[in-house]
Design a protein around this motif. Structure first.
Motif, PDB file in Angstrom:
ATOM      1  N   ALA A   1       0.809  -1.226   0.000  1.00  0.00           N
ATOM      2  CA  ALA A   1       0.000   0.000   0.000  1.00  0.00           C
ATOM      3  C   ALA A   1       0.840   1.273   0.000  1.00  0.00           C
ATOM      4  O   ALA A   1       0.409   2.333  -0.466  1.00  0.00           O
TER       5      ALA A   1
ATOM      6  N   PHE B   1      -2.826   0.611   5.225  1.00  0.00           N
ATOM      7  CA  PHE B   1      -3.636  -0.152   6.196  1.00  0.00           C
ATOM      8  C   PHE B   1      -3.198   0.096   7.630  1.00  0.00           C
ATOM      9  O   PHE B   1      -4.020   0.320   8.517  1.00  0.00           O
ATOM     10  N   ARG B   2      -1.857   0.034   7.840  1.00  0.00           N
ATOM     11  CA  ARG B   2      -1.385   0.010   9.224  1.00  0.00           C
ATOM     12  C   ARG B   2      -0.674   1.279   9.674  1.00  0.00           C
ATOM     13  O   ARG B   2      -0.190   1.327  10.780  1.00  0.00           O
TER      14      ARG B   2
ATOM     15  N   TYR C   1     -16.120  -2.036   0.399  1.00  0.00           N
ATOM     16  CA  TYR C   1     -15.432  -2.077  -0.901  1.00  0.00           C
ATOM     17  C   TYR C   1     -16.053  -1.091  -1.894  1.00  0.00           C
ATOM     18  O   TYR C   1     -15.349  -0.523  -2.738  1.00  0.00           O
TER      19      TYR C   1
ATOM     20  N   ARG D   1     -14.307   2.201  -1.386  1.00  0.00           N
ATOM     21  CA  ARG D   1     -12.932   2.207  -1.924  1.00  0.00           C
ATOM     22  C   ARG D   1     -12.955   2.175  -3.446  1.00  0.00           C
ATOM     23  O   ARG D   1     -12.149   2.807  -4.121  1.00  0.00           O
TER      24      ARG D   1
ATOM     25  N   VAL E   1      -8.828 -11.117  -2.182  1.00  0.00           N
ATOM     26  CA  VAL E   1      -8.425 -12.230  -1.314  1.00  0.00           C
ATOM     27  C   VAL E   1      -8.542 -11.775   0.135  1.00  0.00           C
ATOM     28  O   VAL E   1      -7.832 -10.855   0.557  1.00  0.00           O
TER      29      VAL E   1
ATOM     30  N   GLY F   1      -7.332 -15.649   5.427  1.00  0.00           N
ATOM     31  CA  GLY F   1      -7.775 -17.053   5.496  1.00  0.00           C
ATOM     32  C   GLY F   1      -8.035 -17.617   4.117  1.00  0.00           C
ATOM     33  O   GLY F   1      -8.259 -18.818   3.975  1.00  0.00           O
ATOM     34  N   GLU F   2      -7.973 -16.785   3.079  1.00  0.00           N
ATOM     35  CA  GLU F   2      -8.158 -17.280   1.702  1.00  0.00           C
ATOM     36  C   GLU F   2      -6.792 -17.347   1.009  1.00  0.00           C
ATOM     37  O   GLU F   2      -5.872 -16.606   1.341  1.00  0.00           O
TER      38      GLU F   2
ATOM     39  N   THR G   1       5.720  -1.936   1.833  1.00  0.00           N
ATOM     40  CA  THR G   1       4.893  -2.898   2.559  1.00  0.00           C
ATOM     41  C   THR G   1       5.460  -3.090   3.967  1.00  0.00           C
ATOM     42  O   THR G   1       6.662  -3.080   4.180  1.00  0.00           O
ATOM     43  N   SER G   2       4.543  -3.289   4.919  1.00  0.00           N
ATOM     44  CA  SER G   2       4.955  -3.387   6.335  1.00  0.00           C
ATOM     45  C   SER G   2       5.523  -4.756   6.663  1.00  0.00           C
ATOM     46  O   SER G   2       6.040  -4.985   7.753  1.00  0.00           O
TER      47      SER G   2
ATOM     48  N   TYR H   1       1.327 -12.483   5.573  1.00  0.00           N
ATOM     49  CA  TYR H   1       1.899 -13.631   4.868  1.00  0.00           C
ATOM     50  C   TYR H   1       0.894 -14.148   3.837  1.00  0.00           C
ATOM     51  O   TYR H   1      -0.313 -13.915   4.001  1.00  0.00           O
TER      52      TYR H   1
ATOM     53  N   ALA I   1       8.267   6.503  -1.662  1.00  0.00           N
ATOM     54  CA  ALA I   1       8.439   5.700  -2.882  1.00  0.00           C
ATOM     55  C   ALA I   1       8.602   6.574  -4.133  1.00  0.00           C
ATOM     56  O   ALA I   1       9.399   6.246  -5.024  1.00  0.00           O
TER      57      ALA I   1
END
Ligand code: BV8
Length: 240
Positions: free
Chosen positions: A16, A27-28, A59, A62, A155, A158-159, A182-183, A187, A226
């Motif tokens: 992000a 996000f974080r 969604y 967004r 996604v 859990g997917e 990315t933080s 995973y 960036a």
């Protein structure tokens, strides 16, 4: 400091942070998306089962800001498209982002491992298709005509992320792995650097505003926004 390669394939992982200067929230970060809404409520299959209207609203908001807002690729996205064009070997961008800024900047060899905000899919027919408007429970699948079976082509936790086999093949072969914005919290994306290091040959670089959770795993880290770091990094790679 190990040298950057002059040839071979390159895998770039983006998060992000690369889209932040285009006007999309991360996000974080302290003002990020997860500071306003719980990921368990809007980015998990259980959350969608519990309250699909709430997930659609999350969604839709967004998708609307991406499709209708003044959101454009920034110099970092453009530099990666230039790298793909001018580098003598393959360049694969693996993005965790669901925006369309990499493709709008010109990146073609691109994998959206967490899906795409401007696509939806039917939970019965499964094939994703473009969708830029709001999505609701009353919308009908154009293929099977079922009502209420459409979901964002995203996604959730859990997917299984998308195209993982192709990603791991590229990680096995690359001469350079670059992680941008990315933080390193989620995973399997956060583990890609370990996959590359396990082979020992490739150079690994992190370009980030601040050190990620996996920063110590990279042979080189450069800190900064960036839109400044990525064009300079690409220029350095191409001028060797
Ligand atoms: C999986 C949805 C396996 C789309 C996202 C328990 C149960 C199940 C799974 C797990 C579990 N425990 C752990 C897991 C694994 C889980 C996970 O990692 N959880 C975390 C919370 C610990 N992962 C999964 O569930 C994944 N699937 O493991 O499947 C499996 C196996 C077999 C069968 C089935 C399944 C799926 C993960 C995908 C989840 N979906 N999003 C959406 O709504 O967007 S992930 C979410 O986080 C985002 O999509 C994003 O892609 C991702 C990572 O975030 P970042 O991009 O890194 O953003 P962040 O804000 O965190 O960081 C921004 C960075 O940018 C910062 O470093 C900042 O400093 C920097 N920055 C800011 N400004 C700038 C900048 N950098 C440069 N310039 C700037 N200007």
């Amino acid at each position: 400091m190990p040298a950057l390669p002059k040839e071979g394939s390159i895998v770039v992982l983006t998060g992000a942070g690369i889209s932040k200067e285009s006007g999309l929230d991360t996000f974080r970060d302290k003002d990020g998306i997860w500071s306003r809404v719980r990921l368990e409520d809007v980015a998990t299959p259980d959350g969608f089962r519990r309250d699909p209207a709430r997930v659609h609203a999350f969604y839709n908001a967004r998708r609307r800001s991406l499709a209708e807002g003044d959101i454009h690729p920034n110099p970092a996205h453009q530099a990666l498209a230039r790298l793909e064009m001018e580098w003598p070997g393959d360049v694969l961008v693996v993005t965790q982002n669901i925006d369309d800024l990499h493709e709008r900047a010109g990146s073609g060899n691109l994998i959206h491992m967490h899906g795409e905000l401007l696509k939806i899919r039917c939970q019965k027919c499964a094939s994703p298709f473009a969708w830029t408007g709001d999505l609701g429970l009353e919308d009908k699948c154009p293929d099977c005509h079922r009502v209420g079976s459409l979901r964002p082509h995203v996604v959730w936790f859990g997917e299984m992320p998308l195209d993982m086999e192709r990603i791991f093949e590229a990680l096995e072969d690359c001469a350079l792995f670059v992680s941008i914005g990315t933080s390193g919290h989620v995973y399997p994306a956060a583990g890609f650097v370990q996959t590359v290091r396990a082979r020992g040959r490739a150079h690994t670089v992190e370009l980030n505003l601040e050190p990620s959770e996996g920063a110590s795993l990279f042979r080189e880290t450069r800190m900064g926004p960036a839109s400044r770091l990525v064009p300079a990094f690409v220029e350095e790679l191409l001028s060797r």
